[in-house]
Design a protein around this motif. Structure first.
Motif, PDB file in Angstrom:
ATOM      1  N   MET A  32       0.850  -1.167   0.000  1.00  0.00           N
ATOM      2  CA  MET A  32       0.000   0.000   0.000  1.00  0.00           C
ATOM      3  C   MET A  32       0.904   1.242   0.000  1.00  0.00           C
ATOM      4  SD  MET A  32      -3.022   1.110   2.647  1.00  0.00           S
ATOM      5  CE  MET A  32      -3.937  -0.382   2.383  1.00  0.00           C
ATOM      6  N   THR A  33       0.489   2.258  -0.687  1.00  0.00           N
ATOM      7  CA  THR A  33       1.278   3.481  -0.750  1.00  0.00           C
ATOM      8  C   THR A  33       1.188   4.248   0.559  1.00  0.00           C
ATOM      9  OG1 THR A  33      -0.540   4.820  -1.604  1.00  0.00           O
ATOM     10  CG2 THR A  33       0.829   3.667  -3.224  1.00  0.00           C
ATOM     11  N   LEU A  34       2.075   5.202   0.706  1.00  0.00           N
ATOM     12  CA  LEU A  34       2.103   6.004   1.925  1.00  0.00           C
ATOM     13  C   LEU A  34       0.801   6.781   2.117  1.00  0.00           C
ATOM     14  CD1 LEU A  34       3.773   7.155   4.311  1.00  0.00           C
ATOM     15  CD2 LEU A  34       4.488   8.961   2.767  1.00  0.00           C
ATOM     16  N   GLY A  35       0.353   7.455   1.064  1.00  0.00           N
ATOM     17  CA  GLY A  35      -0.881   8.244   1.158  1.00  0.00           C
ATOM     18  C   GLY A  35      -2.112   7.389   1.367  1.00  0.00           C
ATOM     19  N   GLY A  36      -2.179   6.274   0.675  1.00  0.00           N
ATOM     20  CA  GLY A  36      -3.324   5.367   0.840  1.00  0.00           C
ATOM     21  C   GLY A  36      -3.401   4.811   2.249  1.00  0.00           C
ATOM     22  N   GLY A  37      -2.262   4.475   2.810  1.00  0.00           N
ATOM     23  CA  GLY A  37      -2.233   3.976   4.184  1.00  0.00           C
ATOM     24  C   GLY A  37      -2.654   5.023   5.191  1.00  0.00           C
ATOM     25  N   ILE A  38      -2.226   6.253   4.964  1.00  0.00           N
ATOM     26  CA  ILE A  38      -2.609   7.339   5.876  1.00  0.00           C
ATOM     27  C   ILE A  38      -4.115   7.561   5.837  1.00  0.00           C
ATOM     28  CG2 ILE A  38      -2.454   9.842   6.201  1.00  0.00           C
ATOM     29  CD1 ILE A  38       0.519   9.609   5.545  1.00  0.00           C
ATOM     30  N   VAL A  39      -4.692   7.522   4.647  1.00  0.00           N
ATOM     31  CA  VAL A  39      -6.143   7.711   4.523  1.00  0.00           C
ATOM     32  C   VAL A  39      -6.900   6.580   5.206  1.00  0.00           C
ATOM     33  CG1 VAL A  39      -8.052   7.766   2.870  1.00  0.00           C
ATOM     34  CG2 VAL A  39      -6.013   9.125   2.446  1.00  0.00           C
ATOM     35  N   VAL A  40      -6.489   5.338   4.959  1.00  0.00           N
ATOM     36  CA  VAL A  40      -7.177   4.184   5.548  1.00  0.00           C
ATOM     37  C   VAL A  40      -7.038   4.192   7.071  1.00  0.00           C
ATOM     38  CG1 VAL A  40      -7.117   1.664   5.723  1.00  0.00           C
ATOM     39  CG2 VAL A  40      -7.019   2.752   3.489  1.00  0.00           C
ATOM     40  N   ILE A  41      -5.839   4.445   7.559  1.00  0.00           N
ATOM     41  CA  ILE A  41      -5.613   4.478   9.006  1.00  0.00           C
ATOM     42  C   ILE A  41      -6.405   5.619   9.648  1.00  0.00           C
ATOM     43  CG2 ILE A  41      -3.865   4.953  10.771  1.00  0.00           C
ATOM     44  CD1 ILE A  41      -1.894   3.389   8.992  1.00  0.00           C
ATOM     45  N   SER A  42      -6.428   6.764   9.004  1.00  0.00           N
ATOM     46  CA  SER A  42      -7.160   7.911   9.561  1.00  0.00           C
ATOM     47  C   SER A  42      -8.655   7.647   9.635  1.00  0.00           C
ATOM     48  CB  SER A  42      -6.898   9.162   8.714  1.00  0.00           C
ATOM     49  OG  SER A  42      -5.548   9.500   8.745  1.00  0.00           O
ATOM     50  N   LEU A  43      -9.233   7.125   8.570  1.00  0.00           N
ATOM     51  CA  LEU A  43     -10.669   6.838   8.580  1.00  0.00           C
ATOM     52  C   LEU A  43     -11.018   5.762   9.610  1.00  0.00           C
ATOM     53  CD1 LEU A  43     -11.520   6.949   4.770  1.00  0.00           C
ATOM     54  CD2 LEU A  43     -12.028   8.664   6.518  1.00  0.00           C
ATOM     55  N   ALA A  44     -10.198   4.721   9.669  1.00  0.00           N
ATOM     56  CA  ALA A  44     -10.447   3.660  10.651  1.00  0.00           C
ATOM     57  C   ALA A  44     -10.315   4.205  12.070  1.00  0.00           C
ATOM     58  CB  ALA A  44      -9.477   2.505  10.432  1.00  0.00           C
ATOM     59  N   SER A  45      -9.329   5.047  12.294  1.00  0.00           N
ATOM     60  CA  SER A  45      -9.124   5.612  13.626  1.00  0.00           C
ATOM     61  C   SER A  45     -10.277   6.518  14.040  1.00  0.00           C
ATOM     62  CB  SER A  45      -7.823   6.394  13.666  1.00  0.00           C
ATOM     63  OG  SER A  45      -7.679   7.043  14.894  1.00  0.00           O
ATOM     64  N   LEU A  46     -10.797   7.311  13.100  1.00  0.00           N
ATOM     65  CA  LEU A  46     -11.927   8.183  13.425  1.00  0.00           C
ATOM     66  C   LEU A  46     -13.142   7.377  13.864  1.00  0.00           C
ATOM     67  CD1 LEU A  46     -11.686  10.858  10.590  1.00  0.00           C
ATOM     68  CD2 LEU A  46     -10.945  11.061  12.965  1.00  0.00           C
ATOM     69  N   VAL A  47     -13.378   6.267  13.210  1.00  0.00           N
ATOM     70  CA  VAL A  47     -14.514   5.412  13.576  1.00  0.00           C
ATOM     71  C   VAL A  47     -14.256   4.713  14.909  1.00  0.00           C
ATOM     72  CG1 VAL A  47     -15.823   3.363  12.898  1.00  0.00           C
ATOM     73  CG2 VAL A  47     -15.266   5.094  11.196  1.00  0.00           C
ATOM     74  N   ILE A  48     -13.054   4.160  15.069  1.00  0.00           N
ATOM     75  CA  ILE A  48     -12.725   3.430  16.293  1.00  0.00           C
ATOM     76  C   ILE A  48     -12.766   4.344  17.512  1.00  0.00           C
ATOM     77  CG2 ILE A  48     -10.842   2.255  17.504  1.00  0.00           C
ATOM     78  CD1 ILE A  48     -10.073   1.041  14.762  1.00  0.00           C
ATOM     79  N   THR A  49     -12.170   5.529  17.400  1.00  0.00           N
ATOM     80  CA  THR A  49     -12.163   6.427  18.561  1.00  0.00           C
ATOM     81  C   THR A  49     -13.555   6.950  18.878  1.00  0.00           C
ATOM     82  OG1 THR A  49     -11.509   8.291  17.158  1.00  0.00           O
ATOM     83  CG2 THR A  49      -9.764   7.121  18.331  1.00  0.00           C
ATOM     84  N   TRP A  50     -14.407   7.088  17.870  1.00  0.00           N
ATOM     85  CA  TRP A  50     -15.780   7.489  18.175  1.00  0.00           C
ATOM     86  C   TRP A  50     -16.484   6.401  18.965  1.00  0.00           C
ATOM     87  CZ3 TRP A  50     -20.740   5.800  16.938  1.00  0.00           C
ATOM     88  CH2 TRP A  50     -21.760   6.664  17.342  1.00  0.00           C
ATOM     89  N   PHE A  51     -16.287   5.130  18.575  1.00  0.00           N
ATOM     90  CA  PHE A  51     -16.909   4.037  19.320  1.00  0.00           C
ATOM     91  C   PHE A  51     -16.316   3.900  20.718  1.00  0.00           C
ATOM     92  CE2 PHE A  51     -18.339   2.151  15.192  1.00  0.00           C
ATOM     93  CZ  PHE A  51     -19.682   2.123  15.510  1.00  0.00           C
ATOM     94  N   LEU A  52     -15.004   4.123  20.870  1.00  0.00           N
ATOM     95  CA  LEU A  52     -14.368   3.963  22.173  1.00  0.00           C
ATOM     96  C   LEU A  52     -14.619   5.137  23.116  1.00  0.00           C
ATOM     97  CD1 LEU A  52     -10.869   2.517  21.202  1.00  0.00           C
ATOM     98  CD2 LEU A  52     -12.770   1.309  22.256  1.00  0.00           C
ATOM     99  N   PHE A  53     -14.487   6.356  22.606  1.00  0.00           N
ATOM    100  CA  PHE A  53     -14.485   7.521  23.491  1.00  0.00           C
ATOM    101  C   PHE A  53     -15.637   8.490  23.275  1.00  0.00           C
ATOM    102  CE2 PHE A  53      -9.886   6.762  22.345  1.00  0.00           C
ATOM    103  CZ  PHE A  53      -9.630   5.954  23.431  1.00  0.00           C
ATOM    104  N   GLY A  54     -16.247   8.515  22.110  1.00  0.00           N
ATOM    105  CA  GLY A  54     -17.168   9.579  21.781  1.00  0.00           C
ATOM    106  C   GLY A  54     -18.635   9.282  21.953  1.00  0.00           C
ATOM    107  N   ARG A  55     -18.971   8.095  22.355  1.00  0.00           N
ATOM    108  CA  ARG A  55     -20.384   7.748  22.456  1.00  0.00           C
ATOM    109  C   ARG A  55     -20.990   8.146  23.788  1.00  0.00           C
ATOM    110  NH1 ARG A  55     -21.333   1.897  20.128  1.00  0.00           N
ATOM    111  NH2 ARG A  55     -23.375   2.500  20.852  1.00  0.00           N
ATOM    112  N   GLY A  56     -20.173   8.567  24.711  1.00  0.00           N
ATOM    113  CA  GLY A  56     -20.678   8.943  26.027  1.00  0.00           C
ATOM    114  C   GLY A  56     -21.240  10.352  26.039  1.00  0.00           C
TER     115      GLY A  56
END
Length: 87
Positions: A1-25
């Motif tokens: 995977m390219t550098l930019g593609g990895g950054i986009v995938v990691i960023s989108l996944a992180s935004l979803v994961i952190t919302w489920f972990l920390f933002g639902r309260g």
């Protein structure tokens, strides 16, 4: 995977994961919103630092960490621009 593609995938996944972990309260208090932004920034910053260090071994670790955390802070601030607004 390219550098930019990895950054986009990691960023989108992180935004979803952190919302489920920390933002639902209950984020009505300003302090809770700031801690949510801080935890999300740290989570994504660590993931991006690891990705940059893995994908670009020529960069120093401190430069990878600086790039990862600055991008993470800006992305999380843009996502939740209400964090620093007064209620």
């Amino acid at each position: 995977m390219t550098l930019g593609g990895g950054i986009v995938v990691i960023s989108l996944a992180s935004l979803v994961i952190t919302w489920f972990l920390f933002g639902r309260g209950d984020l009505k208090l300003r302090r809770a919103r700031i801690f949510y932004w801080l935890k999300s920034t740290l989570f994504l910053g660590m993931a991006l630092t690891a990705w940059l260090a893995y994908n670009e071994p020529a960069l120093s670790f401190l430069l990878c960490a600086a790039i990862g955390f600055v991008f993470s802070a800006l992305l999380n601030l843009l996502r939740s621009q209400w964090v620093f607004m007064f209620p």
